[in-house]
Design a protein around this motif. Structure first.
Motif, PDB file in Angstrom:
ATOM      1  N   PHE A 193     -14.352  56.948  25.539  1.00 40.14           N
ATOM      2  CA  PHE A 193     -13.800  57.516  26.773  1.00 40.14           C
ATOM      3  C   PHE A 193     -12.315  57.174  26.953  1.00 40.14           C
ATOM      4  CE2 PHE A 193     -18.372  56.735  27.784  1.00 40.14           C
ATOM      5  CZ  PHE A 193     -18.753  58.060  27.866  1.00 40.14           C
ATOM      6  N   GLY A 194     -11.717  56.571  25.944  1.00 35.25           N
ATOM      7  CA  GLY A 194     -10.319  56.195  26.036  1.00 35.25           C
ATOM      8  C   GLY A 194      -9.381  57.390  25.957  1.00 35.25           C
ATOM      9  N   PRO A 245     -15.355  43.517  43.213  1.00 32.99           N
ATOM     10  CA  PRO A 245     -16.342  44.075  42.290  1.00 32.99           C
ATOM     11  C   PRO A 245     -16.400  45.605  42.307  1.00 32.99           C
ATOM     12  CG  PRO A 245     -17.273  42.228  43.497  1.00 32.99           C
ATOM     13  CD  PRO A 245     -15.962  42.539  44.146  1.00 32.99           C
ATOM     14  N   GLU A 246     -15.973  46.209  43.429  1.00 36.60           N
ATOM     15  CA  GLU A 246     -15.941  47.669  43.501  1.00 36.60           C
ATOM     16  C   GLU A 246     -14.827  48.243  42.630  1.00 36.60           C
ATOM     17  OE1 GLU A 246     -18.122  49.661  45.098  1.00 36.60           O
ATOM     18  OE2 GLU A 246     -19.256  47.826  45.541  1.00 36.60           O
ATOM     19  N   LYS A 247     -13.920  47.385  42.203  1.00 36.51           N
ATOM     20  CA  LYS A 247     -12.816  47.816  41.341  1.00 36.51           C
ATOM     21  C   LYS A 247     -12.961  47.227  39.941  1.00 36.51           C
ATOM     22  CE  LYS A 247      -9.459  48.160  45.157  1.00 36.51           C
ATOM     23  NZ  LYS A 247      -8.153  47.628  45.666  1.00 36.51           N
ATOM     24  N   ALA A 248     -14.221  47.087  39.502  1.00 30.42           N
ATOM     25  CA  ALA A 248     -14.473  46.581  38.146  1.00 30.42           C
ATOM     26  C   ALA A 248     -13.771  47.486  37.137  1.00 30.42           C
ATOM     27  CB  ALA A 248     -15.971  46.534  37.877  1.00 30.42           C
ATOM     28  N   THR A 249     -13.059  46.877  36.202  1.00 33.41           N
ATOM     29  CA  THR A 249     -12.232  47.636  35.265  1.00 33.41           C
ATOM     30  C   THR A 249     -12.285  46.970  33.888  1.00 33.41           C
ATOM     31  OG1 THR A 249     -10.757  48.210  37.103  1.00 33.41           O
ATOM     32  CG2 THR A 249      -9.902  48.553  34.879  1.00 33.41           C
ATOM     33  N   VAL A 250     -12.261  47.783  32.851  1.00 33.41           N
ATOM     34  CA  VAL A 250     -12.247  47.268  31.482  1.00 33.41           C
ATOM     35  C   VAL A 250     -10.835  47.429  30.921  1.00 33.41           C
ATOM     36  CG1 VAL A 250     -13.153  47.540  29.141  1.00 33.41           C
ATOM     37  CG2 VAL A 250     -14.686  47.767  31.103  1.00 33.41           C
ATOM     38  N   VAL A 305      -1.010  42.883  31.039  1.00 34.76           N
ATOM     39  CA  VAL A 305      -1.286  44.066  30.232  1.00 34.76           C
ATOM     40  C   VAL A 305      -0.755  45.293  30.960  1.00 34.76           C
ATOM     41  CG1 VAL A 305      -3.319  43.107  29.077  1.00 34.76           C
ATOM     42  CG2 VAL A 305      -3.591  44.309  31.243  1.00 34.76           C
ATOM     43  N   ASP A 306      -0.276  46.241  30.189  1.00 37.58           N
ATOM     44  CA  ASP A 306       0.256  47.479  30.742  1.00 37.58           C
ATOM     45  C   ASP A 306      -0.881  48.339  31.288  1.00 37.58           C
ATOM     46  OD1 ASP A 306       2.819  49.288  30.721  1.00 37.58           O
ATOM     47  OD2 ASP A 306       1.193  50.561  30.012  1.00 37.58           O
ATOM     48  N   GLU A 307      -0.558  49.217  32.227  1.00 35.79           N
ATOM     49  CA  GLU A 307      -1.567  50.127  32.784  1.00 35.79           C
ATOM     50  C   GLU A 307      -2.216  50.986  31.712  1.00 35.79           C
ATOM     51  OE1 GLU A 307      -0.570  52.436  36.160  1.00 35.79           O
ATOM     52  OE2 GLU A 307       0.349  50.774  37.259  1.00 35.79           O
ATOM     53  N   LYS A 328     -10.447  54.388  34.206  1.00 35.15           N
ATOM     54  CA  LYS A 328      -9.553  54.110  35.333  1.00 35.15           C
ATOM     55  C   LYS A 328     -10.087  52.929  36.131  1.00 35.15           C
ATOM     56  CE  LYS A 328     -11.661  57.571  38.447  1.00 35.15           C
ATOM     57  NZ  LYS A 328     -12.713  58.033  37.546  1.00 35.15           N
ATOM     58  N   VAL A 329      -9.265  52.436  37.050  1.00 37.94           N
ATOM     59  CA  VAL A 329      -9.679  51.321  37.901  1.00 37.94           C
ATOM     60  C   VAL A 329     -10.957  51.710  38.648  1.00 37.94           C
ATOM     61  CG1 VAL A 329      -9.075  49.945  39.932  1.00 37.94           C
ATOM     62  CG2 VAL A 329      -7.345  50.416  38.189  1.00 37.94           C
ATOM     63  N   GLY A 330     -11.969  50.846  38.554  1.00 37.76           N
ATOM     64  CA  GLY A 330     -13.248  51.114  39.207  1.00 37.76           C
ATOM     65  C   GLY A 330     -14.314  51.664  38.280  1.00 37.76           C
ATOM     66  N   ASP A 331     -13.924  52.044  37.056  1.00 39.27           N
ATOM     67  CA  ASP A 331     -14.900  52.577  36.094  1.00 39.27           C
ATOM     68  C   ASP A 331     -15.657  51.485  35.353  1.00 39.27           C
ATOM     69  OD1 ASP A 331     -14.250  55.161  36.689  1.00 39.27           O
ATOM     70  OD2 ASP A 331     -13.099  55.553  34.858  1.00 39.27           O
ATOM     71  N   GLY A 332     -15.215  50.245  35.514  1.00 36.65           N
ATOM     72  CA  GLY A 332     -15.729  49.169  34.675  1.00 36.65           C
ATOM     73  C   GLY A 332     -17.223  48.961  34.722  1.00 36.65           C
TER      74      GLY A 332
END
Length: 393
Positions: free
Chosen positions: A100-101, A175-180, A216-218, A224-228
């Protein structure tokens, strides 16, 4: 309804079996005696993986993988699971969520991983957060230049040989903004705190990593932020099904060894398999594997087909991981008992699988967590989600 394996599936199964026996088995005792495989051995297996066409079975040919269905991946993993010392981990499956990258991420990370030129490791578990990612304390805060990551991750499998990590963190501690995030292992602020030793002698290690003001860069955000949370759940589904397949393969090897031993071991003038106590042990082992294999094949066939419900996949994966991981524990323990003192010797694959597979009831979600997932789904959807036969429910 025909559940007969196709000619192509049988051929794939036989090819995976031959690969495991010819390429992986010869290094089992090296792994056992040295608590891992050497870089030279790793390089040899790496090349063999490419030569045999088992690289990145879980990713598309477009990205340099083999483009196998989940059912086909399962057929391969089942055979790989017969190898002790987790040498099957030298046949890497790059983390599923990387598909999904962005195109740039796919070119920098996924494609090289599919070609065995790079290696990823998924960093999720923490000292006080395991099966429930919402409890993670690793955080990422917005800063000039991107995000600043601080935290600690435990049990990062293959972390010693990976060159980058997929780090699950909470933006702003939410936790609602979990991101990888993609994080290079040699980035400033990334360090290995320690590398604990475990009961098993695995091919690779499971270090603990600390992240101290790692910027780390965006562009290093996966999705995206929250998809984690959803990305990590997707990773859990694939990881749990892989564990399930390897549990069935490991149990089958234990049964094969125990059955052969029972036929050749003479006591009281006859093979010990003629004694009903031993015969019933073999029967119970066989029935356990038969049931687990039926569940494994059915669920992987379903998910390879038309299941589109993400939560349903997660629910079914929890059930199969729970059943197969507990099944292999029973089979291995019985195998040790049948072999007696020989079953307690480390030179015996039964003993090694007994140790190796104990962790399958713990990692990628404990048996208790799987029961929580299953129980929650029963409350929401009814028992038919597991006892029914339709794909979607």
């Amino acid at each position: 309804m025909d559940f007969t394996l196709s000619k192509a599936h049988r051929e794939l199964q036989e090819k995976a079996k031959a690969f495991t026996e010819e390429v992986l088995f010869p290094y089992e005792m090296e792994c056992e005696e040295n608590n891992g495989i050497s870089p030279e051995t790793h390089a040899i297996i790496n090349q063999k993986v490419m030569d045999w066409g088992f690289n990145a079975t879980n990713h598309s040919k477009e990205h340099g993988g083999q483009g196998m269905t989940l059912f086909e991946q399962m057929l391969v993993s089942e055979q790989l699971g017969m190898a002790t010392g987790a040498i099957w981990d030298a046949v890497p499956q790059p983390s599923y969520p990387m598909k999904f990258g962005t195109q740039a991420q796919i070119e920098e990370y996924l494609i090289p991983c599919c070609q065995n030129k790079r290696r990823d490791a998924y960093a999720i578990t923490e000292a006080d957060a395991g099966s429930d990612p919402t409890q993670c304390l690793t955080r990422a805060d917005k800063c000039d230049g991107g995000y600043r990551i601080n935290g600690e991750k435990w049990y990062v499998t293959v972390g010693n040989v990976a060159d980058f990590l997929l780090v699950h963190a909470h933006v702003d501690g939410d936790p609602e903004k979990a991101t990888v995030f993609f994080v290079e292992k040699d980035a400033p602020g990334v360090s290995i705190k320690r590398t604990p030793e475990f009961s098993h002698h695995f091919a690779f290690k499971h270090p603990e990593f600390t992240f101290k003001d790692v910027v780390v860069d965006e562009s290093r955000i996966l999705g995206k932020v929250g998809d984690g949370f959803n990305l990590t759940k997707d990773w859990f589904v694939e990881a749990r099904l892989g564990i399930a397949a390897r549990c069935v393969g490991g149990a089958q090897r234990v049964l094969n060894v125990a059955n052969e031993f029972a036929a050749g071991r003479i006591m009281g003038g006859q093979p010990i398999r003629e004694y009903q106590a031993i015969e019933h042990m073999l029967v119970d082992m066989t029935m356990d594997i038969m049931a687990a294999k039926s569940l494994l094949y059915r669920v992987c066939w379903e998910i390879s087909g038309n299941i589109s419900d993400r939560k349903l996949k997660h629910a079914r994966a929890a059930a199969i991981k729970l059943y197969t991981s507990e099944m292999v524990g029973r089979v291995c323990d019985t195998g040790v008992q049948i072999l007696g003192g020989r079953g307690y010797m480390r030179e015996n694959p039964v003993e090694r699988l007994w140790r190796d597979t104990r962790v399958d009831r713990i990692w990628e979600g404990t048996s208790e967590i799987q029961r929580n997932i299953i129980g929650g789904q029963i409350k929401k959807r009814g028992v038919e989600i597991y006892t029914g036969w339709d794909f979607e429910k």
